[in-house]
Design a protein around this motif. Structure first.
Motif, PDB file in Angstrom:
ATOM      1  N   PRO A  23       0.829  -1.203   0.000  1.00  0.00           N
ATOM      2  CA  PRO A  23       0.000   0.000   0.000  1.00  0.00           C
ATOM      3  C   PRO A  23       0.864   1.255   0.000  1.00  0.00           C
ATOM      4  O   PRO A  23       1.973   1.249   0.543  1.00  0.00           O
ATOM      5  N   GLU A  24       0.324   2.293  -0.615  1.00  0.00           N
ATOM      6  CA  GLU A  24       1.045   3.574  -0.645  1.00  0.00           C
ATOM      7  C   GLU A  24       1.416   4.039   0.759  1.00  0.00           C
ATOM      8  O   GLU A  24       2.415   4.732   0.958  1.00  0.00           O
ATOM      9  N   ALA A  25       0.590   3.647   1.728  1.00  0.00           N
ATOM     10  CA  ALA A  25       0.788   4.100   3.108  1.00  0.00           C
ATOM     11  C   ALA A  25       1.955   3.389   3.782  1.00  0.00           C
ATOM     12  O   ALA A  25       2.116   3.482   4.999  1.00  0.00           O
ATOM     13  N   GLN A  75       8.873 -11.657  -3.054  1.00  0.00           N
ATOM     14  CA  GLN A  75       7.689 -12.298  -3.643  1.00  0.00           C
ATOM     15  C   GLN A  75       7.012 -11.279  -4.561  1.00  0.00           C
ATOM     16  O   GLN A  75       6.745 -10.154  -4.164  1.00  0.00           O
ATOM     17  N   PHE A  76       6.742 -11.715  -5.806  1.00  0.00           N
ATOM     18  CA  PHE A  76       6.137 -10.834  -6.804  1.00  0.00           C
ATOM     19  C   PHE A  76       4.923 -11.529  -7.417  1.00  0.00           C
ATOM     20  O   PHE A  76       4.869 -12.762  -7.455  1.00  0.00           O
ATOM     21  N   GLY A  77       3.975 -10.765  -7.911  1.00  0.00           N
ATOM     22  CA  GLY A  77       2.817 -11.381  -8.564  1.00  0.00           C
ATOM     23  C   GLY A  77       1.974 -10.335  -9.270  1.00  0.00           C
ATOM     24  O   GLY A  77       2.227  -9.122  -9.176  1.00  0.00           O
ATOM     25  N   LEU A  78       0.961 -10.808  -9.978  1.00  0.00           N
ATOM     26  CA  LEU A  78       0.122  -9.891 -10.757  1.00  0.00           C
ATOM     27  C   LEU A  78      -0.825  -9.125  -9.836  1.00  0.00           C
ATOM     28  O   LEU A  78      -1.522  -9.716  -9.021  1.00  0.00           O
ATOM     29  N   ALA A  79      -0.841  -7.806  -9.993  1.00  0.00           N
ATOM     30  CA  ALA A  79      -1.728  -6.989  -9.160  1.00  0.00           C
ATOM     31  C   ALA A  79      -2.208  -5.794  -9.962  1.00  0.00           C
ATOM     32  O   ALA A  79      -1.560  -5.369 -10.927  1.00  0.00           O
ATOM     33  N   SER A  80      -3.352  -5.269  -9.551  1.00  0.00           N
ATOM     34  CA  SER A  80      -3.905  -4.101 -10.241  1.00  0.00           C
ATOM     35  C   SER A  80      -3.524  -2.836  -9.489  1.00  0.00           C
ATOM     36  O   SER A  80      -3.280  -2.876  -8.274  1.00  0.00           O
ATOM     37  N   PHE A  81      -3.476  -1.730 -10.206  1.00  0.00           N
ATOM     38  CA  PHE A  81      -3.271  -0.419  -9.552  1.00  0.00           C
ATOM     39  C   PHE A  81      -4.170   0.564 -10.304  1.00  0.00           C
ATOM     40  O   PHE A  81      -4.134   0.651 -11.519  1.00  0.00           O
ATOM     41  N   THR A  82      -5.018   1.245  -9.547  1.00  0.00           N
ATOM     42  CA  THR A  82      -6.037   2.092 -10.162  1.00  0.00           C
ATOM     43  C   THR A  82      -5.884   3.508  -9.627  1.00  0.00           C
ATOM     44  O   THR A  82      -5.968   3.718  -8.408  1.00  0.00           O
ATOM     45  N   ASP A  83      -5.663   4.448 -10.544  1.00  0.00           N
ATOM     46  CA  ASP A  83      -5.555   5.860 -10.141  1.00  0.00           C
ATOM     47  C   ASP A  83      -6.931   6.308  -9.640  1.00  0.00           C
ATOM     48  O   ASP A  83      -7.935   6.149 -10.332  1.00  0.00           O
ATOM     49  N   LEU A  84      -6.974   6.864  -8.439  1.00  0.00           N
ATOM     50  CA  LEU A  84      -8.279   7.184  -7.839  1.00  0.00           C
ATOM     51  C   LEU A  84      -8.748   8.613  -8.143  1.00  0.00           C
ATOM     52  O   LEU A  84      -9.835   8.996  -7.714  1.00  0.00           O
ATOM     53  N   ALA A  85      -7.935   9.369  -8.906  1.00  0.00           N
ATOM     54  CA  ALA A  85      -8.365  10.753  -9.202  1.00  0.00           C
ATOM     55  C   ALA A  85      -9.683  10.698  -9.965  1.00  0.00           C
ATOM     56  O   ALA A  85      -9.859   9.866 -10.865  1.00  0.00           O
ATOM     57  N   ASN A  86     -10.606  11.534  -9.596  1.00  0.00           N
ATOM     58  CA  ASN A  86     -11.930  11.638 -10.240  1.00  0.00           C
ATOM     59  C   ASN A  86     -12.785  10.381 -10.134  1.00  0.00           C
ATOM     60  O   ASN A  86     -13.653  10.148 -10.970  1.00  0.00           O
ATOM     61  N   ARG A  87     -12.517   9.539  -9.178  1.00  0.00           N
ATOM     62  CA  ARG A  87     -13.400   8.372  -8.994  1.00  0.00           C
ATOM     63  C   ARG A  87     -14.246   8.564  -7.748  1.00  0.00           C
ATOM     64  O   ARG A  87     -13.784   9.170  -6.780  1.00  0.00           O
ATOM     65  N   LYS A  88     -15.454   8.015  -7.797  1.00  0.00           N
ATOM     66  CA  LYS A  88     -16.328   8.109  -6.623  1.00  0.00           C
ATOM     67  C   LYS A  88     -16.022   6.937  -5.706  1.00  0.00           C
ATOM     68  O   LYS A  88     -16.297   5.792  -6.047  1.00  0.00           O
ATOM     69  N   ILE A  89     -15.428   7.247  -4.563  1.00  0.00           N
ATOM     70  CA  ILE A  89     -14.991   6.156  -3.679  1.00  0.00           C
ATOM     71  C   ILE A  89     -15.994   5.957  -2.558  1.00  0.00           C
ATOM     72  O   ILE A  89     -16.347   6.902  -1.844  1.00  0.00           O
ATOM     73  N   LYS A  90     -16.461   4.708  -2.419  1.00  0.00           N
ATOM     74  CA  LYS A  90     -17.380   4.394  -1.304  1.00  0.00           C
ATOM     75  C   LYS A  90     -16.631   3.670  -0.177  1.00  0.00           C
ATOM     76  O   LYS A  90     -17.082   3.612   0.951  1.00  0.00           O
ATOM     77  N   ALA A  91     -15.478   3.083  -0.567  1.00  0.00           N
ATOM     78  CA  ALA A  91     -14.753   2.253   0.411  1.00  0.00           C
ATOM     79  C   ALA A  91     -14.297   3.111   1.589  1.00  0.00           C
ATOM     80  O   ALA A  91     -13.909   4.261   1.399  1.00  0.00           O
ATOM     81  N   ALA A 109     -11.410   3.383   4.194  1.00  0.00           N
ATOM     82  CA  ALA A 109     -10.082   2.820   4.466  1.00  0.00           C
ATOM     83  C   ALA A 109      -9.412   3.690   5.512  1.00  0.00           C
ATOM     84  O   ALA A 109      -9.674   4.891   5.575  1.00  0.00           O
ATOM     85  N   PRO A 110      -8.528   3.115   6.323  1.00  0.00           N
ATOM     86  CA  PRO A 110      -7.841   3.908   7.342  1.00  0.00           C
ATOM     87  C   PRO A 110      -7.061   5.055   6.703  1.00  0.00           C
ATOM     88  O   PRO A 110      -6.927   6.125   7.271  1.00  0.00           O
ATOM     89  N   PHE A 111      -6.534   4.796   5.493  1.00  0.00           N
ATOM     90  CA  PHE A 111      -5.727   5.813   4.807  1.00  0.00           C
ATOM     91  C   PHE A 111      -6.179   5.794   3.354  1.00  0.00           C
ATOM     92  O   PHE A 111      -6.149   4.739   2.713  1.00  0.00           O
ATOM     93  N   VAL A 112      -6.635   6.926   2.832  1.00  0.00           N
ATOM     94  CA  VAL A 112      -7.108   6.915   1.440  1.00  0.00           C
ATOM     95  C   VAL A 112      -5.929   7.245   0.520  1.00  0.00           C
ATOM     96  O   VAL A 112      -5.367   8.334   0.561  1.00  0.00           O
ATOM     97  N   PRO A 113      -5.531   6.254  -0.310  1.00  0.00           N
ATOM     98  CA  PRO A 113      -4.351   6.446  -1.158  1.00  0.00           C
ATOM     99  C   PRO A 113      -4.724   7.179  -2.455  1.00  0.00           C
ATOM    100  O   PRO A 113      -5.890   7.385  -2.744  1.00  0.00           O
ATOM    101  N   LYS A 114      -3.695   7.482  -3.244  1.00  0.00           N
ATOM    102  CA  LYS A 114      -3.947   8.058  -4.578  1.00  0.00           C
ATOM    103  C   LYS A 114      -4.233   6.946  -5.568  1.00  0.00           C
ATOM    104  O   LYS A 114      -4.828   7.146  -6.599  1.00  0.00           O
ATOM    105  N   GLU A 115      -3.757   5.746  -5.224  1.00  0.00           N
ATOM    106  CA  GLU A 115      -3.876   4.621  -6.135  1.00  0.00           C
ATOM    107  C   GLU A 115      -4.338   3.406  -5.330  1.00  0.00           C
ATOM    108  O   GLU A 115      -3.752   3.113  -4.290  1.00  0.00           O
ATOM    109  N   PHE A 116      -5.385   2.730  -5.821  1.00  0.00           N
ATOM    110  CA  PHE A 116      -5.839   1.525  -5.128  1.00  0.00           C
ATOM    111  C   PHE A 116      -5.113   0.316  -5.733  1.00  0.00           C
ATOM    112  O   PHE A 116      -5.119   0.124  -6.949  1.00  0.00           O
TER     113      PHE A 116
END
Ligand SMILES: Cc1cc2nc3c(=O)[nH]c(=O)nc-3n(C[C@H](O)[C@H](O)[C@H](O)COP(=O)(O)OP(=O)(O)OC[C@H]3O[C@@H](n4cnc5c(N)ncnc54)[C@H](O)[C@@H]3O)c2cc1C
Length: 691
Positions: free
Chosen positions: A215-217, A239-255, A257-264
């Motif tokens: 996590p960014e945090a 340890q490495f593996g396939l993961a997604s990273f989603t830029d959160l700018a301009n997205r409506k976030i409902k989640a 989280a203890p810390f809201v990152p720039k990228e999920f």
């Protein structure tokens, strides 16, 4: 400037640090505190996955399990110490029930049995989970308990130095002793901690890689201990593996989280792969020239879809699963992103071209049929098999029904770290107790879920040892907090260790100020090292590239800390670090850690350890992986001789140069102690078990 004296400081408040605080308190230790950047920061409270796993001894049904059998599964991939494996196995029920009793909702049946499932590298069903956020549940339960017990926690403080004193050499290994810590609070005020023990729970090296699912945090601070002289073990085993990273700018976030990152960021394991999504790549703009790039590597589409399906439960990149296996997919993604500079997406909106259920291998087809998901379109299959996997992204403002999901091969965990003995003491720094991910207790690979267990077990062991030493050598005093002036007037500052710590603050302030005067832009330097570390120390490693990256890393350190404009700041009580200086010091320890990591990776390569764990060793002497890959992508086979060995390294800085000394040592076997009850009882009563 404040000066605090505590006999023990727990640095970090992830799952491991919190557990250490609770256990110190439970063991009756009062003279301690927790120092942390933030209770809402770190990996544990911010990361999760499809079914985030906790690994422990089997506790359900009629299948027999034992600490020794469990320890053996830790050793299969090599590089792990048997005594640590035995302690982690034997202590796992105690650590697990500690969490369950604090209210972590691990599921049990009507008869109180904690059912388990199989995870990676696990021959028995030892894994359990309380959903996607197991480690967050653990942290929340422990934070409640820390508050209930009124344990002293200093939040918002960033440690920028672990201070140690040189004791001499033993068998060629430099020995040191903890003196204390230097931290900077959110307002820039330096805080000096004089401590005999530091429980070092700062997490993994999350800030080192650009392509990362940490996590960014979480940045991590292993560099503080390395610069202070602590020995490392098995640093290259990540340890490495396939993961997604989603830029959160301009997205409506409902989640929430203890810390809201720039990228999920999220691992795309489990059903995200079992529904066989379409893999597409595009130009750097994310839209132009889309193509299903995996087809380039496969003549048989059934084989391609089967390997994508398998990635569901073979998540980490595994050198043994490249030739004809599911990890070949990670390599194709790595080439597309890191080498060709394109972007890769999973598209759930339509089937891959040529997809048909009949083309799937039996295992995949039967799985989908049994799950009622033998239907067209990956999104529909995902909705049938795991609707919460769709909801999770919707909570972060991304709808898999309407847009593709960007992915890459990401850094996720470090199996190596600081070298510890079976009481979680640093092997060469007295008073230093590395626990959690920063402790190198795993080997080349580890059973999924064992990282969380190791953090709890390390906390139990360190707390018990500190309590034992406090009881045999009392001298507990009242913790104090004084200003610098008060320290001088009370005579405390005459303590040579305290005046040394105060001098170190001046050195750090000078280091940060010099970097600023020299125009060092820490953001740019950080971006560069992250990109470079992903390129050379990810899943594909070439000796030639590691050699030049390793020299560049030590050169960077020399340049950034050069004393071309020698001056020394004189500090007074009112000195403040500004935000940039604080960040500069944070990233400096990362640069130090990176130089050591690259050096250790290069030594692996020069020793011809070969391909193992989560990385492939590229060498002209290796085997061709695929005719479709570049000619120089030839993987060197693993040399099994290194399975029972661990690379230990320690560094020192001489005239601005980082000097690393490293040696291979035999790993410790699983001990076979006398388990006759009367004898164990006697050793327990006598305290022999602590020696
Ligand atoms: C996406 C993802 C999925 C995972 N899934 C699993 C899984 O299923 N099972 C499993 O066992 N493991 C899993 N892991 C690994 C596991 O989550 C971590 O290894 C574990 O949470 C680390 O805990 P920790 O307490 O050691 O460190 P962290 O939780 O990272 O805590 C470190 C603490 O130290 C503090 N800190 C650091 N540096 C400083 C400093 N200089 N000054 C002050 N404070 C500092 C941080 O703020 C934080 O409070 C996963 C990891 C990721 C990224």
């Amino acid at each position: 400037m404040r000066i605090r004296t505590y006999r023990t400081v727990v640095l970090g408040s992830g799952a491991a640090g919190l557990c250490a605080a609770l256990r110190l308190d439970a063991e009756g230790v009062k003279d301690f505190c927790v120092v942390t950047e933030g209770l809402n920061l770190g990996t544990s409270i911010n990361a999760g996955s499809d079914k985030q796993t906790y690994y422990k001894l089997g506790l359900c049904g009629s299948a027999l399990d034992s600490p020794r059998a469990m320890a053996e599964s830790y050793l299969t991939a090599g590089g792990a110490d048997g005594d640590l494996a035995l302690v982690e196995s034997a202590t796992s029920p105690r650590a697990f029930f500690h969490l369950a009793n604090l209210g972590v909702p691990f599921p049990y049946d009507a008869y109180g049995q904690y059912a388990g499932y199989k995870t990676d590298h696990d021959p028995a069903k030892r894994a359990t989970s309380c959903g996607p956020y197991t480690s967050r549940e653990m942290c929340r339960a422990m934070i409640r308990e820390v508050e209930r017990r009124n344990i002293a926690v200093f939040e918002g403080e960033l440690a920028v130095e672990l201070t140690t004193r040189y004791l001499g050499e033993e068998n060629g290994v430099p020995k040191r002793k903890v003196v204390g810590l230097i931290a900077i609070d959110a307002k820039g005020e330096p805080i000096v901690y004089r401590a005999e023990n530091v429980v070092f729970a700062v997490g993994g090296p999350g800030g080192l890689y650009k392509t990362s699912v940490y996590p960014e945090a979480h940045v991590g601070s292993i560099g503080l201990a390395i610069e202070a002289g602590a020995a490392t073990k098995g640093l290259p085993d990540g340890q490495f593996g396939l993961a997604s990273f989603t830029d959160l700018a301009n997205r409506k976030i409902k989640a929430s989280a203890p810390f809201v990152p720039k990228e999920f960021r999220w691992n795309v394991s489990g059903t995200y792969m079992q529904v066989v999504p379409k893999f597409i790549s595009t130009d750097a703009d994310g839209v132009s020239n889309p193509r299903e790039f995996l087809r380039e590597y496969f003549d048989d589409l059934g084989d391609l879809f089967g390997r994508v399906f398998l990635k569901g439960y073979q998540w980490p990149f595994d050198a043994r699963k490249v030739f004809g296996g599911s990890s070949f997919i990670d390599l194709c993604v790595f080439r597309e992103t890191t080498v060709r500079g394109r972007r890769v997406f999973l598209d759930y909106r339509a089937d891959p071209e040529g997809f048909s259920l009949d083309a799937l291998p039996d295992e995949a087809r039967e799985y989908l049929e049994k799950s009622g998901a033998a239907i067209p379109v990956p999104f529909a299959r995902l909705q049938k098999m795991n609707p919460s996997a769709i909801e999770l992204y919707r909570d972060w403002g991304l709808d898999l029904a309407t847009e593709p999901l960007e992915i890459a091969v990401c850094a996720q965990h470090c199996n190596g770290g600081l070298d510890v003995d079976c009481r979680w003491r640093s092997v060469n720094v007295e008073g230093l107790y590395p626990i959690g991910e920063v402790a190198g207790t795993h080997g080349v690979a580890r059973p999924g879920g064992s990282a969380l267990n190791a953090g709890q077990v390390g906390a139990f062991r360190a707390a018990a040892q500190i309590a034992r030493e406090a009881s045999t050598n009392p001298g507990e005093s009242e913790p104090t907090t004084l200003s610098l002036d008060e320290a001088y007037s009370s005579g405390l500052a005459k303590d040579p260790e305290i005046s040394n710590l105060v001098r170190r603050v001046a050195k750090l302030a000078t280091r940060a100020r010099r970097a600023r005067l020299a125009g060092v832009d820490w953001r740019r330097e950080l971006e560069e090292i992250r990109t470079e570390t992903t390129r050379v120390a990810g899943i594909l490693r070439s000796g030639k590239e590691l050699a030049s990256a390793s020299s560049a890393a030590t050169e960077q350190w020399r340049r950034l800390t050069s004393e071309s404009e020698p001056f020394e700041l004189a500090l007074d009580d009112g000195y403040r670090f500004d935000a940039d200086e604080r960040e500069t010091l944070r990233v400096f320890q990362l640069f130090y850690a990176r130089a050591t990591l690259l050096r250790a990776c290069w030594i692996y390569s020069a020793s011809k350890v070969g391909s193992r764990g989560s990385s492939l060793a590229i060498s002209p002497e290796g085997r061709t992986i695929s005719e479709k890959f570049p000619e120089d992508w030839r993987a060197l086979d693993e040399d099994p001789k290194y399975r029972d060995m661990a690379l230990c390294a320690w560094t020192r800085t001489v005239d601005g140069e980082i000097e690393t000394e490293a040696r291979w040592r035999a790993t410790r076997p699983i001990p076979e102690p006398d388990d006759w009850f009367e004898n164990v009882w006697r050793d327990f009563r006598d305290g022999t078990i602590y020696r």
